[in-house]
Motif scaffolding. Structure first.
Motif, mmCIF file in Angstrom:
data_model
loop_
_atom_site.group_PDB
_atom_site.id
_atom_site.type_symbol
_atom_site.label_atom_id
_atom_site.label_comp_id
_atom_site.label_asym_id
_atom_site.label_seq_id
_atom_site.Cartn_x
_atom_site.Cartn_y
_atom_site.Cartn_z
ATOM 1 N N LYS A 113 0.830 -1.205 0.000
ATOM 2 C CA LYS A 113 0.000 0.000 0.000
ATOM 3 C C LYS A 113 0.871 1.264 0.000
ATOM 4 C CE LYS A 113 -3.930 -0.063 2.565
ATOM 5 N NZ LYS A 113 -4.643 0.037 3.863
ATOM 6 N N GLU A 114 1.935 1.221 0.808
ATOM 7 C CA GLU A 114 2.836 2.379 0.857
ATOM 8 C C GLU A 114 3.435 2.661 -0.518
ATOM 9 O OE1 GLU A 114 4.211 1.507 5.042
ATOM 10 O OE2 GLU A 114 2.182 1.548 4.212
ATOM 11 N N ILE A 115 3.879 1.592 -1.157
ATOM 12 C CA ILE A 115 4.463 1.761 -2.475
ATOM 13 C C ILE A 115 3.444 2.364 -3.414
ATOM 14 C CG2 ILE A 115 5.512 0.553 -4.427
ATOM 15 C CD1 ILE A 115 6.550 -1.508 -2.548
ATOM 16 N N ALA A 116 2.218 1.863 -3.313
ATOM 17 C CA ALA A 116 1.145 2.360 -4.178
ATOM 18 C C ALA A 116 0.917 3.849 -3.933
ATOM 19 C CB ALA A 116 -0.139 1.572 -3.915
ATOM 20 N N GLY A 122 1.328 6.833 -6.463
ATOM 21 C CA GLY A 122 0.023 7.254 -6.941
ATOM 22 C C GLY A 122 -0.671 6.235 -7.829
ATOM 23 N N ILE A 123 -0.458 4.959 -7.543
ATOM 24 C CA ILE A 123 -1.145 3.911 -8.298
ATOM 25 C C ILE A 123 -1.855 2.981 -7.325
ATOM 26 C CG2 ILE A 123 0.484 3.980 -10.220
ATOM 27 C CD1 ILE A 123 1.921 1.641 -9.013
ATOM 28 N N SER A 124 -2.490 1.950 -7.829
ATOM 29 C CA SER A 124 -3.238 1.069 -6.933
ATOM 30 C C SER A 124 -2.362 -0.093 -6.454
ATOM 31 C CB SER A 124 -4.457 0.498 -7.639
ATOM 32 O OG SER A 124 -4.053 -0.526 -8.513
ATOM 33 N N VAL A 125 -2.767 -0.680 -5.330
ATOM 34 C CA VAL A 125 -2.027 -1.802 -4.763
ATOM 35 C C VAL A 125 -1.939 -2.961 -5.738
ATOM 36 C CG1 VAL A 125 -1.708 -2.468 -2.371
ATOM 37 C CG2 VAL A 125 -3.919 -1.598 -3.109
ATOM 38 N N ASP A 135 2.619 -2.133 -17.635
ATOM 39 C CA ASP A 135 3.491 -1.307 -18.456
ATOM 40 C C ASP A 135 4.937 -1.446 -17.966
ATOM 41 O OD1 ASP A 135 3.481 0.968 -20.526
ATOM 42 O OD2 ASP A 135 4.741 1.720 -18.867
ATOM 43 N N ALA A 136 5.843 -1.595 -18.917
ATOM 44 C CA ALA A 136 7.247 -1.821 -18.556
ATOM 45 C C ALA A 136 7.780 -0.723 -17.646
ATOM 46 C CB ALA A 136 8.104 -1.927 -19.814
ATOM 47 N N GLU A 137 7.376 0.502 -17.932
ATOM 48 C CA GLU A 137 7.891 1.602 -17.123
ATOM 49 C C GLU A 137 7.301 1.565 -15.708
ATOM 50 O OE1 GLU A 137 6.960 5.754 -17.962
ATOM 51 O OE2 GLU A 137 7.943 5.885 -15.990
ATOM 52 N N THR A 138 6.015 1.309 -15.629
ATOM 53 C CA THR A 138 5.385 1.186 -14.316
ATOM 54 C C THR A 138 6.081 0.111 -13.502
ATOM 55 O OG1 THR A 138 3.293 1.670 -15.391
ATOM 56 C CG2 THR A 138 3.193 0.883 -13.135
ATOM 57 N N THR A 154 -1.781 -2.982 -8.932
ATOM 58 C CA THR A 154 -0.726 -2.804 -9.934
ATOM 59 C C THR A 154 0.636 -3.113 -9.304
ATOM 60 O OG1 THR A 154 -2.049 -1.123 -11.001
ATOM 61 C CG2 THR A 154 0.273 -1.184 -11.565
ATOM 62 N N VAL A 155 0.796 -2.687 -8.072
ATOM 63 C CA VAL A 155 2.038 -2.998 -7.370
ATOM 64 C C VAL A 155 2.219 -4.501 -7.276
ATOM 65 C CG1 VAL A 155 3.238 -2.835 -5.166
ATOM 66 C CG2 VAL A 155 1.966 -0.864 -6.052
ATOM 67 N N SER A 156 1.173 -5.178 -6.857
ATOM 68 C CA SER A 156 1.242 -6.630 -6.722
ATOM 69 C C SER A 156 1.613 -7.271 -8.049
ATOM 70 C CB SER A 156 -0.103 -7.161 -6.224
ATOM 71 O OG SER A 156 -0.160 -8.561 -6.320
ATOM 72 N N ARG A 157 0.931 -6.813 -9.099
ATOM 73 C CA ARG A 157 1.214 -7.380 -10.418
ATOM 74 C C ARG A 157 2.656 -7.122 -10.845
ATOM 75 N NH1 ARG A 157 -4.741 -6.983 -12.346
ATOM 76 N NH2 ARG A 157 -4.674 -4.770 -11.917
ATOM 77 N N ALA A 158 3.113 -5.931 -10.604
ATOM 78 C CA ALA A 158 4.472 -5.584 -11.020
ATOM 79 C C ALA A 158 5.501 -6.439 -10.281
ATOM 80 C CB ALA A 158 4.734 -4.107 -10.762
ATOM 81 N N LEU A 159 5.295 -6.606 -8.978
ATOM 82 C CA LEU A 159 6.290 -7.330 -8.192
ATOM 83 C C LEU A 159 6.263 -8.830 -8.449
ATOM 84 C CD1 LEU A 159 6.018 -5.417 -4.812
ATOM 85 C CD2 LEU A 159 7.872 -5.304 -6.480
ATOM 86 N N ASN A 160 5.116 -9.345 -8.874
ATOM 87 C CA ASN A 160 5.036 -10.774 -9.127
ATOM 88 C C ASN A 160 5.237 -11.128 -10.589
ATOM 89 O OD1 ASN A 160 4.294 -12.132 -6.466
ATOM 90 N ND2 ASN A 160 2.902 -10.385 -6.560
#
Lengths: 342, 342
Positions: free
Chosen positions: B9-12, B16-19, B33-36, B21-27
């Motif tokens: 949540k903090e990262i999100a 300024g994005i949703s949790v 998006d590559a940049e995200t 997306t963070v989860s998806r990016a980290l897994n």
DNA sequence: TTCAGCTATGTTAACGATAACATTCACAAA
DNA sequence: TTTGTGAATGTTATCGTTAACATAGCTGAA
């Protein structure tokens, strides 16, 4: 695949009450009707309810698990230490996740991360030999993860530490060779110098010579590592000197190294302790069974584990006070390889 | 106490994005998006994010943890087996929670419950000596908890099992005494008969005599248990017979029992193997260091642990097929105590 | 132009438990 | 009778993450 597990919700539905009442009844909280409580407990038993600690940990932010990192588990010291850890943990209502690094820095980092992500309440570490920097430990300390080192410590990093007084042990056994037997030319098969026990044992060896105004020969200090082969090769190096430069006595960094040295000495048809006396360190289970029983230093492995776990639990529960470095005394085991005849 | 941990949540919030997306990016999930993705990963590193496996386990209903129950950790067999387990687990991306029962049935039950409540993905058990009923194992099986026994099994309970071929090992070493040395009057210091290894070794001993039409004397089978003192006392009992009824050779249930027997034999001033030959089982680290090196049977401890863990992981991942009882072969280690001169 | 179809992202609910607050009800005191 | 009190129970939000579904915006073919 496996049939769904029984949860508190099922019990609640079964009895037509709320989950909260179930939780209260099972955790022996006050303000639950005696009859309700027993009905809940009966239903829990009947349905084979096993509380989900994962959910509990998530909400309580406590796991009651201690992570343990050891470099190996085959060596006799660590199984004993683990027993001590388990005992202390069990008594305080904690359990342990055991991991081992196989003496490998990368793997150590991996398992530490595992333990952290598992949200163990604290970590006990005995450092792997190949670890060269303390970054990870520092990060753990910054994140305020309760941390206690045992046996292999990291001096000055500001973490608690429980170890054996290697220096005093090495000094005392060396002094035994000096004062009781009067051997000149004492050699040391040393451990790796980036491991604290390697350093302290060398230190103790040196101090014994110094304080007794005994001659110290740099050539008679050879790095052997912690294993039999290392001890064998190191001893070989010493025996390549001309006979008049041979050591009269040898202090090995641990028993396996001493076993290796024994082999090298006997291959030269030399007698122990007649030609060369020998002492070890760690009181390996094999030490007293050697053809010439090995004089050595016993390390209180069980106690180290127990103390370290107790200290960690204090830290976890916030009763730690300031950083402590606890040092436990060793015990001298006199057998025949030093020249005594017990 | 310890400062709050960084969550997804903090990262999100930071980015300024949703949790999600963070989860998806980290897994490393697709559709990010590559940049995200790289911004998320950078932020995770920067903030010292450590994913919370507890939360993850809760939602995924998988912990990737294997629970291990051993009766003791000091004995040399189990540290080796644990190494094998750790190795197989590590390779498949699992980790282990190690518990031990101290050979106590009540404590075994406690630790099994702990492991279950910790929602380990499966359990490896080596049964404690004092366990008298199989209720708990049956309950685990009913709840479809993946379960593999190792070393000390429970026959016919319908669970996988990896063990050493104790019967064949005992038979073979007994046949060595019969066929190579021709000893009459062979005794057996047996293990407890409610433990499978105790039973199978006795069974192998008997079969060797039977199949070779060799005399079997009930009086020469004495229960010794698994420890040195038991072996000592059992041997004493045999030596209280009049000398003409003494055994000519002894098959001990394991090496410690054999060590005890050695002590008893030597106290009577008898020679090994001259007066009484002796063989053990387990290839204890001390066996070859005895005054008379002990002939014994090596158990593939590491392999047992590894196989058991591999089998458990298959079961967890649903590729298990039908129930298997895997039996690994032993290796004969011929030394001097049997009468050979290797 | 228009809309199907894709990608990137967001929203909601869920996992199973507990804390914190809310409600109901019985009983005693005023 | 009314009101206060406390015991028993219920409701809602939360822990940190992911699945499942929802939506926005863009591309390209009809």
């Amino acid at each position: 695949m496996s049939k769904k597990r029984v949860t508190a919700k099922e019990i609640a539905r079964e009895l037509g009450i709320s989950v909260m009442t179930v939780s209260r009844a099972l955790n022996n909280r006050p303000n639950v009707d005696a009859e309700t409580r027993s009905r809940v407990q009966e239903a829990a038993r009947r349905l084979g309810y096993v509380p989900n600690r994962i959910a509990k940990s998530l909400v309580l932010q406590r796991t009651h698990i201690i992570g343990v990192v050891v470099p190996e588990i085959t060596h006799s010291f660590f199984p004993e230490a683990i027993r001590g850890i388990e005992e202390a943990a069990f008594q305080a209502g904690y359990h342990i996740i055991l991991t081992h690094s196989s003496e490998d820095a990368t793997r150590e980092e991996e398992v530490i991360h595992l333990l952290e992500s598992q949200r163990v309440d604290g970590i006990l570490i005995s450092k792997a030999q190949t670890v060269e920097e303390n970054r990870i430990y520092q990060q753990l300390l910054e994140r305020k993860v309760p941390l206690v080192f045992f046996d292999r410590c990291v001096p000055g990093i500001g973490a608690d530490c429980v170890s054996v007084d290697d220096e005093a042990g090495a000094k005392r056994i060396t002094e035994h060779l000096i004062k009781i037997h009067g051997y000149q030319r004492i050699a040391h098969l040393s451990g790796p110098q980036h491991i604290s026990i390697g350093r302290s044992r060398l230190e103790g060896f040196k101090k014994a010579l110094q304080e007794n105004h005994w001659p110290f020969y740099q050539d008679l200090v050879v790095e052997a590592g912690f294993h039999e082969t290392g001890g064998y090769h190191a001893m070989k190096i010493l025996l390549e000197f001309p006979p008049e430069q041979w050591p009269r006595a040898v202090v090995a960094v641990n028993d396996p190294a001493a076993f290796g040295a024994m082999k090298a000495i006997r291959e030269m048809q030399l007698g122990i302790p007649g030609d060369i006396a020998l002492v070890g360190f760690s009181d390996d289970i094999r030490a007293e069974l050697m053809p010439v029983p090995l004089t050595t230093v016993r390390q209180p492995a069980y106690e180290v584990g127990k103390k370290a776990a107790e200290r960690l639990i204090e830290t976890i529960e916030g009763n730690s006070g300031q950083t402590l470095e606890i040092v436990l005394a060793t015990e001298q085991i006199i057998r025949r390889s030093c020249g005594c005849n017990p």
